[in-house]
Design a protein around this motif. Structure first.
Motif, PDB file in Angstrom:
ATOM      1  N   THR A   7      -5.028   1.411   4.248  1.00  0.00           N
ATOM      2  CA  THR A   7      -5.416   1.165   5.632  1.00  0.00           C
ATOM      3  C   THR A   7      -4.201   0.786   6.456  1.00  0.00           C
ATOM      4  N   PRO A   8      -3.924   1.464   7.587  1.00  0.00           N
ATOM      5  CA  PRO A   8      -2.779   1.125   8.411  1.00  0.00           C
ATOM      6  C   PRO A   8      -2.825  -0.337   8.825  1.00  0.00           C
ATOM      7  N   GLY A   9      -1.676  -0.981   8.718  1.00  0.00           N
ATOM      8  CA  GLY A   9      -1.577  -2.365   9.124  1.00  0.00           C
ATOM      9  C   GLY A   9      -2.071  -3.358   8.109  1.00  0.00           C
ATOM     10  N   ALA A  10      -2.584  -2.879   6.958  1.00  0.00           N
ATOM     11  CA  ALA A  10      -3.075  -3.800   5.933  1.00  0.00           C
ATOM     12  C   ALA A  10      -1.921  -4.630   5.413  1.00  0.00           C
ATOM     13  N   SER A  11      -2.155  -5.911   5.227  1.00  0.00           N
ATOM     14  CA  SER A  11      -1.093  -6.798   4.765  1.00  0.00           C
ATOM     15  C   SER A  11      -1.611  -7.656   3.632  1.00  0.00           C
ATOM     16  N   ALA A  12      -0.681  -8.231   2.904  1.00  0.00           N
ATOM     17  CA  ALA A  12      -1.060  -9.092   1.792  1.00  0.00           C
ATOM     18  C   ALA A  12      -1.703 -10.368   2.314  1.00  0.00           C
ATOM     19  N   ALA A  13      -2.482 -10.996   1.446  1.00  0.00           N
ATOM     20  CA  ALA A  13      -3.139 -12.238   1.819  1.00  0.00           C
ATOM     21  C   ALA A  13      -2.126 -13.353   1.975  1.00  0.00           C
ATOM     22  N   PRO A  14      -2.440 -14.384   2.782  1.00  0.00           N
ATOM     23  CA  PRO A  14      -1.539 -15.519   2.896  1.00  0.00           C
ATOM     24  C   PRO A  14      -1.231 -16.113   1.527  1.00  0.00           C
ATOM     25  N   GLY A  15       0.048 -16.422   1.307  1.00  0.00           N
ATOM     26  CA  GLY A  15       0.448 -17.015   0.043  1.00  0.00           C
ATOM     27  C   GLY A  15       0.914 -16.004  -0.971  1.00  0.00           C
ATOM     28  N   ALA A  16       0.683 -14.705  -0.709  1.00  0.00           N
ATOM     29  CA  ALA A  16       1.162 -13.675  -1.625  1.00  0.00           C
ATOM     30  C   ALA A  16       2.678 -13.587  -1.536  1.00  0.00           C
ATOM     31  N   THR A  17       3.299 -13.166  -2.612  1.00  0.00           N
ATOM     32  CA  THR A  17       4.745 -13.013  -2.620  1.00  0.00           C
ATOM     33  C   THR A  17       5.123 -11.669  -2.038  1.00  0.00           C
ATOM     34  N   ARG A  18       6.431 -11.450  -1.857  1.00  0.00           N
ATOM     35  CA  ARG A  18       6.898 -10.175  -1.347  1.00  0.00           C
ATOM     36  C   ARG A  18       6.540  -9.062  -2.321  1.00  0.00           C
ATOM     37  N   ARG A  19       6.326  -7.868  -1.794  1.00  0.00           N
ATOM     38  CA  ARG A  19       5.915  -6.732  -2.603  1.00  0.00           C
ATOM     39  C   ARG A  19       6.882  -6.509  -3.766  1.00  0.00           C
ATOM     40  N   GLN A  20       6.313  -6.232  -4.923  1.00  0.00           N
ATOM     41  CA  GLN A  20       7.110  -6.047  -6.121  1.00  0.00           C
ATOM     42  C   GLN A  20       8.112  -4.906  -5.940  1.00  0.00           C
ATOM     43  N   ALA A  21       9.330  -5.114  -6.454  1.00  0.00           N
ATOM     44  CA  ALA A  21      10.365  -4.091  -6.375  1.00  0.00           C
ATOM     45  C   ALA A  21      10.119  -3.043  -7.453  1.00  0.00           C
ATOM     46  N   ALA A  22       9.515  -1.920  -7.065  1.00  0.00           N
ATOM     47  CA  ALA A  22       9.208  -0.857  -8.024  1.00  0.00           C
ATOM     48  C   ALA A  22      10.401   0.087  -8.093  1.00  0.00           C
ATOM     49  N   THR A  23      11.384  -0.254  -8.904  1.00  0.00           N
ATOM     50  CA  THR A  23      12.621   0.488  -9.004  1.00  0.00           C
ATOM     51  C   THR A  23      12.580   1.479 -10.165  1.00  0.00           C
ATOM     52  N   LEU A  24      13.563   2.363 -10.196  1.00  0.00           N
ATOM     53  CA  LEU A  24      13.672   3.309 -11.300  1.00  0.00           C
ATOM     54  C   LEU A  24      13.938   2.574 -12.611  1.00  0.00           C
ATOM     55  N   ALA A  25      14.756   1.524 -12.577  1.00  0.00           N
ATOM     56  CA  ALA A  25      15.047   0.759 -13.794  1.00  0.00           C
ATOM     57  C   ALA A  25      13.773   0.144 -14.364  1.00  0.00           C
ATOM     58  N   ARG A  26      12.909  -0.372 -13.499  1.00  0.00           N
ATOM     59  CA  ARG A  26      11.620  -0.914 -13.949  1.00  0.00           C
ATOM     60  C   ARG A  26      10.784   0.186 -14.602  1.00  0.00           C
ATOM     61  N   SER A  27      10.752   1.355 -13.988  1.00  0.00           N
ATOM     62  CA  SER A  27       9.959   2.455 -14.536  1.00  0.00           C
ATOM     63  C   SER A  27      10.439   2.846 -15.925  1.00  0.00           C
ATOM     64  N   VAL A  28      11.749   2.955 -16.092  1.00  0.00           N
ATOM     65  CA  VAL A  28      12.306   3.316 -17.402  1.00  0.00           C
ATOM     66  C   VAL A  28      11.942   2.254 -18.432  1.00  0.00           C
TER      67      VAL A  28
END
Length: 259
Positions: A7-28
């Motif tokens: 949904t456009p403009g959807a945001s995390a709930a109050p108190g949530a941390t910053r969005r997880q860093a989904a990097t290539l190293a994590r994927s490997v």
């Protein structure tokens, strides 16, 4: 059909941390861990639990939250959620699975994912990792998860789609030739049937079906529909019919329960 988009403009709930860093190293790191699932399940599930709880925490605050872990299995996710400060109860229908590696986590119940033993709207978060493909009626389970989540709460639903490289679980990649054939090959090769038996405890669930269910569910707002193990820049595969069934590998639906 077209894919469900957040949904456009959807945001995390109050108190949530910053969005997880989904990097290539994590994927490997995550995809490499699958080679160790059978040989070292403790290390494999501990890694998956840490990563998944970090991902969930980017959508909602977990400290003090009431969480239901649907299909908790050996309890790694329940324990990790409790370590993050959540009041978490895990449920699983299989007592043998609950005690297969260690004593069950505190608060664990034997119950069915198709009839969750909780009041409507009683959980802040309803969570499930890689269980949907193991139940005979996946959308009934998904509906139960929505039911027990309070308005404003979060549903985190992740599953391995059938046409992904790991869709047949231990029978992969031979499941591409058919689930029954893959199971027979496994039994000939190993002298025993696979743990995940096609048509009994393993069912073909598609990304398209999951997106269609989410789109049709009027009780939720879709915050995300993403490939669980892939880098953030690969999220677009979920929007490409056909390709998404192979490339997604594992789909995460993150939903917010509407009033």
């Amino acid at each position: 059909m077209t894919a469900v988009r957040p949904t456009p403009g959807a945001s995390a709930a109050p108190g949530a941390t910053r969005r997880q860093a989904a990097t290539l190293a994590r994927s490997v790191r995550l995809l490499s861990a699958f080679r160790k699932e059978q040989a070292d399940p403790e290390a494999f599930y501990a890694l998956m639990a840490r990563d998944t709880v970090a991902q969930l925490a980017s959508y909602t605050a977990l400290d003090g939250a009431t969480v239901v872990d649907v299909g908790t299995g050996t309890g790694f996710f329940t324990r990790e959620l409790q370590a993050a400060g959540a009041r978490c109860v895990g449920i699983d229908h299989d007592l043998a699975e609950l005690v297969s590696l260690r004593a069950p986590a505190a608060g664990t119940l034997v119950a069915s994912a198709l009839a969750l033993p909780f009041r409507t709207g009683s959980a802040d978060v309803c969570f499930s990792s890689n269980v949907l493909e193991h139940v005979p009626d996946p959308w009934r389970m998904a509906g139960e998860m929505v039911r027990v989540t309070r308005p404003g709460g979060i549903v985190y639903l992740s599953f391995t789609n059938w046409l992904s490289p790991w869709g047949g679980h231990e029978t992969s990649p031979w499941h591409y030739l058919g689930g029954d054939r893959a199971a027979r090959r496994y039994q000939r090769r190993h002298g025993r049937p696979p743990k995940n038996r096609f048509g009994e405890s393993l069912h073909p669930v598609s990304v398209a079906a999951a997106l269609a269910w989410a789109r049709s569910c009027e009780e939720v707002q879709v915050l995300d529909a993403i490939p669980r193990y892939l880098p953030r820049w690969a999220e677009g595969v979920v929007r490409v019919p056909g390709l998404r069934e192979v490339a997604t590998w594992n789909l995460v639906l993150v939903l917010r329960r509407l009033p």
